[in-house]
Design a protein around this motif. Sequence first.
Motif, PDB file in Angstrom:
ATOM      1  N   LEU A  72      -0.025  -6.565  -3.381  1.00  0.00           N
ATOM      2  CA  LEU A  72       0.279  -7.247  -4.907  1.00  0.00           C
ATOM      3  C   LEU A  72      -0.561  -7.114  -6.087  1.00  0.00           C
ATOM      4  N   GLY A  73      -2.190  -7.157  -5.554  1.00  0.00           N
ATOM      5  CA  GLY A  73      -3.199  -7.145  -6.720  1.00  0.00           C
ATOM      6  C   GLY A  73      -3.631  -8.321  -7.156  1.00  0.00           C
ATOM      7  N   VAL A  74      -2.926  -9.359  -6.707  1.00  0.00           N
ATOM      8  CA  VAL A  74      -3.506 -10.932  -7.148  1.00  0.00           C
ATOM      9  C   VAL A  74      -3.839 -11.405  -5.875  1.00  0.00           C
ATOM     10  N   PRO A  75      -4.529 -12.333  -5.963  1.00  0.00           N
ATOM     11  CA  PRO A  75      -4.848 -13.385  -4.846  1.00  0.00           C
ATOM     12  C   PRO A  75      -3.810 -14.138  -4.249  1.00  0.00           C
ATOM     13  N   THR A  76      -3.650 -14.163  -3.053  1.00  0.00           N
ATOM     14  CA  THR A  76      -2.449 -14.545  -2.302  1.00  0.00           C
ATOM     15  C   THR A  76      -2.829 -15.115  -0.970  1.00  0.00           C
ATOM     16  N   ARG A  77      -1.941 -15.561  -0.012  1.00  0.00           N
ATOM     17  CA  ARG A  77      -2.097 -15.771   1.168  1.00  0.00           C
ATOM     18  C   ARG A  77      -1.224 -15.210   2.208  1.00  0.00           C
ATOM     19  N   HIS A  78      -1.900 -14.672   3.516  1.00  0.00           N
ATOM     20  CA  HIS A  78      -0.994 -13.939   4.555  1.00  0.00           C
ATOM     21  C   HIS A  78      -0.901 -15.153   5.444  1.00  0.00           C
ATOM     22  N   LEU A  79       0.211 -15.655   5.727  1.00  0.00           N
ATOM     23  CA  LEU A  79       0.512 -16.324   6.724  1.00  0.00           C
ATOM     24  C   LEU A  79       0.976 -15.563   8.075  1.00  0.00           C
ATOM     25  N   ASP A  80       0.073 -15.362   8.836  1.00  0.00           N
ATOM     26  CA  ASP A  80       0.394 -14.291   9.911  1.00  0.00           C
ATOM     27  C   ASP A  80       0.724 -14.842  11.227  1.00  0.00           C
ATOM     28  N   LEU A  81       1.959 -14.247  11.698  1.00  0.00           N
ATOM     29  CA  LEU A  81       2.368 -14.495  13.043  1.00  0.00           C
ATOM     30  C   LEU A  81       1.969 -13.467  13.810  1.00  0.00           C
ATOM     31  N   LEU A  82       1.440 -13.720  14.970  1.00  0.00           N
ATOM     32  CA  LEU A  82       1.049 -12.512  15.964  1.00  0.00           C
ATOM     33  C   LEU A  82       1.677 -12.570  17.175  1.00  0.00           C
ATOM     34  N   PHE A  83       1.587 -11.599  17.705  1.00  0.00           N
ATOM     35  CA  PHE A  83       2.478 -10.908  18.764  1.00  0.00           C
ATOM     36  C   PHE A  83       1.336 -10.098  19.807  1.00  0.00           C
ATOM     37  N   ARG A  84       1.693 -10.435  21.054  1.00  0.00           N
ATOM     38  CA  ARG A  84       1.067  -9.597  21.782  1.00  0.00           C
ATOM     39  C   ARG A  84       1.881  -8.400  22.522  1.00  0.00           C
ATOM     40  N   ILE A  85       1.103  -7.216  22.276  1.00  0.00           N
ATOM     41  CA  ILE A  85       1.636  -6.023  22.636  1.00  0.00           C
ATOM     42  C   ILE A  85       1.070  -5.234  23.644  1.00  0.00           C
ATOM     43  N   THR A  86       1.525  -4.562  24.482  1.00  0.00           N
ATOM     44  CA  THR A  86       0.927  -3.835  25.495  1.00  0.00           C
ATOM     45  C   THR A  86       1.168  -2.185  25.250  1.00  0.00           C
ATOM     46  N   ALA A  87       0.123  -1.474  25.315  1.00  0.00           N
ATOM     47  CA  ALA A  87       0.210  -0.091  25.303  1.00  0.00           C
ATOM     48  C   ALA A  87       0.438   0.600  26.565  1.00  0.00           C
ATOM     49  N   PRO A  88       1.131   1.785  26.669  1.00  0.00           N
ATOM     50  CA  PRO A  88       1.180   2.433  27.930  1.00  0.00           C
ATOM     51  C   PRO A  88       0.009   3.122  28.439  1.00  0.00           C
ATOM     52  N   PRO A  89       0.052   3.399  29.790  1.00  0.00           N
ATOM     53  CA  PRO A  89      -1.240   3.618  30.237  1.00  0.00           C
ATOM     54  C   PRO A  89      -1.623   5.003  29.506  1.00  0.00           C
ATOM     55  N   GLY A  90      -2.685   5.449  29.322  1.00  0.00           N
ATOM     56  CA  GLY A  90      -3.410   6.718  28.525  1.00  0.00           C
ATOM     57  C   GLY A  90      -2.965   6.662  27.144  1.00  0.00           C
ATOM     58  N   ALA A  91      -2.803   5.465  26.637  1.00  0.00           N
ATOM     59  CA  ALA A  91      -2.310   5.663  25.066  1.00  0.00           C
ATOM     60  C   ALA A  91      -3.566   5.946  24.290  1.00  0.00           C
ATOM     61  N   VAL A  92      -3.478   7.004  23.498  1.00  0.00           N
ATOM     62  CA  VAL A  92      -4.595   7.436  22.559  1.00  0.00           C
ATOM     63  C   VAL A  92      -3.920   7.233  21.053  1.00  0.00           C
ATOM     64  N   PRO A  93      -4.790   6.264  20.467  1.00  0.00           N
ATOM     65  CA  PRO A  93      -4.462   5.750  19.051  1.00  0.00           C
ATOM     66  C   PRO A  93      -4.593   7.063  17.945  1.00  0.00           C
ATOM     67  N   VAL A  94      -3.904   6.985  17.196  1.00  0.00           N
ATOM     68  CA  VAL A  94      -4.197   8.147  15.960  1.00  0.00           C
ATOM     69  C   VAL A  94      -4.246   7.258  14.697  1.00  0.00           C
ATOM     70  N   ARG A  95      -5.311   7.079  13.954  1.00  0.00           N
ATOM     71  CA  ARG A  95      -5.749   6.439  12.831  1.00  0.00           C
ATOM     72  C   ARG A  95      -4.561   6.971  11.755  1.00  0.00           C
ATOM     73  N   SER A  96      -4.064   5.896  11.043  1.00  0.00           N
ATOM     74  CA  SER A  96      -3.249   5.909  10.116  1.00  0.00           C
ATOM     75  C   SER A  96      -4.009   5.810   8.711  1.00  0.00           C
ATOM     76  N   HIS A  97      -3.405   6.084   7.430  1.00  0.00           N
ATOM     77  CA  HIS A  97      -3.997   6.057   6.293  1.00  0.00           C
ATOM     78  C   HIS A  97      -4.319   4.800   5.700  1.00  0.00           C
ATOM     79  N   GLU A  98      -3.922   3.870   6.572  1.00  0.00           N
ATOM     80  CA  GLU A  98      -4.002   2.175   6.179  1.00  0.00           C
ATOM     81  C   GLU A  98      -5.276   1.820   6.987  1.00  0.00           C
ATOM     82  N   SER A  99      -6.086   2.691   7.406  1.00  0.00           N
ATOM     83  CA  SER A  99      -7.207   2.204   8.356  1.00  0.00           C
ATOM     84  C   SER A  99      -8.355   2.910   8.045  1.00  0.00           C
ATOM     85  N   THR A 100      -9.601   2.438   7.886  1.00  0.00           N
ATOM     86  CA  THR A 100     -10.958   3.293   7.844  1.00  0.00           C
ATOM     87  C   THR A 100     -11.182   3.772   9.093  1.00  0.00           C
TER      88      THR A 100
END
Length: 172
Positions: free
Chosen positions: A125-153
């Motif tokens: 948004l470009g302005v100070p705000t607050r993220h009220l974060d709801l978290l969920f547990r997710i399990t990756a399949p065996p052998g999962a190889v992550p691929v970095r998106s443009h949203e990540s360093t």
Amino acid sequence: MTAESLHASATKLLETWSPPTGPEHALREAMLAFLGSAPRGCLREHAPGHITASAVVFSHDGGAVLLTLHPRVGRWIQLGGHCEETDETVVDAALREATEESGIEGLVMDPELYGAQAHPITCSLGVPTRHLDLLFRITAPPGAVPVRSHESTDLRWWPVDALPPNAEVLLR
């Protein structure tokens, strides 16, 4: 697939959640009060703050967690982000975000609320705000190889008992 269905799903998740700690119980009550006063509070357009959907992604054996080095936050954190009007529920938003940000197909979502957090941030948004974060547990399949998106360093698996020093992730 509306602001209303997202709002209803966030409210139901929080109403049925039994927080394991006192601070999380207080946060649960604050989030419910927020939702009671913000019908569009699950969408990023709500500048005073908004519900966000996060995923704590574990390896198939639970020994590692997938973290992203977030460019705006500057710390290693769980995957996640804003709910979109195309998401029917907050659970759907968390799974979409985890899949987009990890590049991993076949993630398995636990639909119960894993945790909740609140973060002050200047988001897209470009302005100070607050993220009220709801978290969920997710399990990756065996052998999962992550691929970095443009949203990540950076994006990588970390052993749950050897997280980077600046990591900010809820582990139970």
